[in-house]
Design an enzyme around this catalytic site. Structure first.
Site, short mmCIF file in Angstrom:
data_model
loop_
_atom_site.label_atom_id
_atom_site.label_comp_id
_atom_site.label_asym_id
_atom_site.label_seq_id
_atom_site.Cartn_x
_atom_site.Cartn_y
_atom_site.Cartn_z
N TYR A 20 3.84 6.67 9.79
CA TYR A 20 3.07 5.48 9.42
C TYR A 20 3.97 4.41 8.79
O TYR A 20 3.82 3.23 9.07
CB TYR A 20 1.95 5.86 8.46
CG TYR A 20 0.83 4.85 8.41
CD1 TYR A 20 -0.32 5.01 9.19
CD2 TYR A 20 0.90 3.73 7.59
CE1 TYR A 20 -1.35 4.08 9.15
CE2 TYR A 20 -0.11 2.79 7.55
CZ TYR A 20 -1.25 2.98 8.33
OH TYR A 20 -2.25 2.05 8.29
N TYR A 53 -9.17 5.69 6.84
CA TYR A 53 -9.32 6.12 8.23
C TYR A 53 -10.34 7.27 8.20
O TYR A 53 -10.05 8.32 7.63
CB TYR A 53 -8.00 6.63 8.79
CG TYR A 53 -6.99 5.54 9.10
CD1 TYR A 53 -6.21 4.98 8.09
CD2 TYR A 53 -6.81 5.09 10.40
CE1 TYR A 53 -5.27 3.99 8.36
CE2 TYR A 53 -5.87 4.09 10.70
CZ TYR A 53 -5.11 3.55 9.67
OH TYR A 53 -4.19 2.57 9.96
N HIS A 95 0.86 -1.19 0.00
CA HIS A 95 0.00 0.00 0.00
C HIS A 95 0.89 1.24 0.00
O HIS A 95 1.69 1.43 0.91
CB HIS A 95 -0.91 0.01 1.23
CG HIS A 95 -2.06 -0.94 1.13
ND1 HIS A 95 -3.19 -0.87 1.91
CD2 HIS A 95 -2.27 -2.00 0.31
CE1 HIS A 95 -4.03 -1.82 1.58
NE2 HIS A 95 -3.48 -2.54 0.62
N PRO A 122 -4.66 0.91 18.60
CA PRO A 122 -4.43 0.32 17.27
C PRO A 122 -4.46 1.32 16.12
O PRO A 122 -4.21 0.94 14.98
CB PRO A 122 -5.59 -0.68 17.14
CG PRO A 122 -6.65 -0.18 18.05
CD PRO A 122 -5.96 0.53 19.17
N LYS A 130 0.76 0.16 15.04
CA LYS A 130 2.17 0.12 15.45
C LYS A 130 2.54 -1.10 16.31
O LYS A 130 3.73 -1.37 16.50
CB LYS A 130 2.51 1.39 16.23
CG LYS A 130 2.61 2.62 15.35
CD LYS A 130 3.98 2.73 14.72
CE LYS A 130 4.06 3.75 13.63
NZ LYS A 130 3.99 3.19 12.28
C1 PHB Z 1 -6.09 -4.09 10.53
O1 PHB Z 1 -6.11 -4.37 9.32
O2 PHB Z 1 -6.45 -4.91 11.38
C2 PHB Z 1 -5.63 -2.74 10.96
C3 PHB Z 1 -5.08 -1.87 10.03
C4 PHB Z 1 -4.66 -0.62 10.42
C5 PHB Z 1 -4.81 -0.21 11.74
C6 PHB Z 1 -5.34 -1.07 12.68
C7 PHB Z 1 -5.75 -2.34 12.30
O3 PHB Z 1 -4.43 1.04 12.10
#
Ligand code: PHB
Length: 387
Positions: A381, A197, A71, A289, A293
């Site tokens: 990130y 997000y 990504h 989450p 990280k």
């Molecule tokens: C996930 O795919 O479980 C996931 C991805 C990004 C995040 C948290 C969880 O920030």
């Protein structure tokens, strides 16, 4: 290694490569670890750690690269529109969508291939005498009493670590948040090429992925929420409302095949070493989450840990371990800030005022309209260089 998740297995793998024998103990079964859903994003250096240390040697294919999805950015969605943050353009780096369960399976296969001593489904694990000559006692899967003596014990026993209590004179730093995440797995096609997000008046939502036909999604909820009390229609209504906007975007829906409410907190313990005990991963720190990280920090810990343990054993000088805490925690605190920042920028605090809401939109708007702001997000990130 007390703990045979990704941190314990990666430590065992790296130490094996340095000619150091290890024993891995875990009370869970391999199946239990392989089927517990965790996060899914790997930083650039986490991918390198898998591909450049021989995890896939002899397999003819580096599964993280062939099965994972690269990504080059994420979408931030607010004010009814999506804004792409292009990591490739901003910092020349990308991340990989590759679930933690796959990382575990790859490491487990590598350790098995290399003759690693892995002991799952053990119980009553107790660590003794970390200030002198450490021993670990446990009851084996066969019911018998066992003991392992070790020069160094690695506490990689997760967020409910018992090992961390053995660190004398520790300090703990905690932050609780007034919300949690409702997570689902569903059978549906992808809704977007990369993760979304989203910040909405009803709170945060994250649209992640697993495969072409299975997707992972989350939405902010009350920590006391009972996932069983939600109908599928209600889950989809909530997600669609949080993603809706003037651009007409809508999510691809499908049957919900798994659901749970995820805990949410920030935690750090220092020091990460006491005598001949060193802590790694969730045993020493937990992040919310929101920046994905957790696993990345655990792998970064282990990279530093393997290096200092190797040097300490080679020089027969335990003082070498002294640098571990500072080197690991420098990154941990950056990640604590990053996860906290992403969280507060995108979640709705209970009782938020109109001022709070509009300030939050102001922050998001300045982030996506500023090269410096977007670059800061991209650096965090995709992950900082390891020192
Ligand atoms: C996930 O795919 O479980 C996931 C991805 C990004 C995040 C948290 C969880 O920030």
């Amino acid at each position: 290694m007390v703990g045979g998740g990704p941190a314990g297995l990666m430590a065992s793998h790296l130490l094996h490569r340095a000619g150091i024998d290890t024993v891995v103990l875990d009370r869970r079964s391999v199946h239990e670890i392989e089927t517990t859903h965790r996060a899914g994003i790997l930083e650039r250096d986490s991918v390198r750690l898998l591909t450049e240390t021989g995890v896939y040697s002899g397999e003819g294919t580096e599964r993280v690269l062939t099965e994972g999805d690269r990504h080059g950015g994420i979408f931030l969605r607010f004010g009814g529109r999506s804004h792409h943050v292009d990591f490739e353009r901003l910092v020349g780096a990308s991340v990989w969508l590759y679930p933690q369960t796959e990382v575990f399976s790859d490491l487990h296969r590598a350790r098995t291939r290399d003759g690693g001593d892995l002991r799952y489904e053990v119980s009553d694990v107790q660590v003794h005498d970390v200030e002198g000559s450490p021993r670990v006692t446990y009851t084996g899967a066969d019911g018998g009493a066992h003991e392992v003596s070790a020069e160094i014990v690695v506490g990689a026993d997760g967020s409910r670590s018992a090992c961390r209590n053995l660190v004398a004179d520790h300090r703990r730093f905690t932050r609780e948040y007034p919300f949690a995440w409702f997570g689902i797995l569903c059978e549906a096609p992808k809704s977007a090429p990369e993760l979304i997000y989203a910040r909405s008046e009803r709170g945060f939502a994250l649209i992640s992925q697993r495969t072409e036909s299975v997707q992972r999604m989350y939405f902010q909820c009350d920590p006391t929420e009972d996932p069983g009390s939600w109908s599928e229609d209600r889950i989809w209504d909530e997600l669609q409302t949080r993603l809706a906007g003037e651009d007409g975007f809508s999510l691809q829906e499908g049957p919900v095949i798994d659901r749970s409410v995820l805990p949410f907190r920030s935690f750090v313990q220092t020091p990460m070493r006491h005598g001949r005990l060193v802590l790694a991963g969730d045993a020493a720190h937990t992040v919310p989450p929101t920046g994905a990280k957790g696993l990345n920090l655990a792998l970064a810990d282990v990279r530093v840990l393997a290096e200092v343990v190797e040097r300490a054993l080679e020089k027969k000088d335990l003082d070498v371990l002294d640098e571990y805490t500072d080197r690991a925690l420098a990154r941990v605190w950056k990640a604590q800030h990053f996860s906290y920042w992403m969280t507060t920028m995108l979640h709705r605090a209970p009782g938020a005022s109109d001022f709070d809401e509009l300030r939050q939109l102001g922050e998001l708007n300045s982030l996506v309209s500023s090269e410096a702001g977007s670059t800061y997000l991209a650096e965090g990130y995709t992950g900082w260089p390891t020192r």
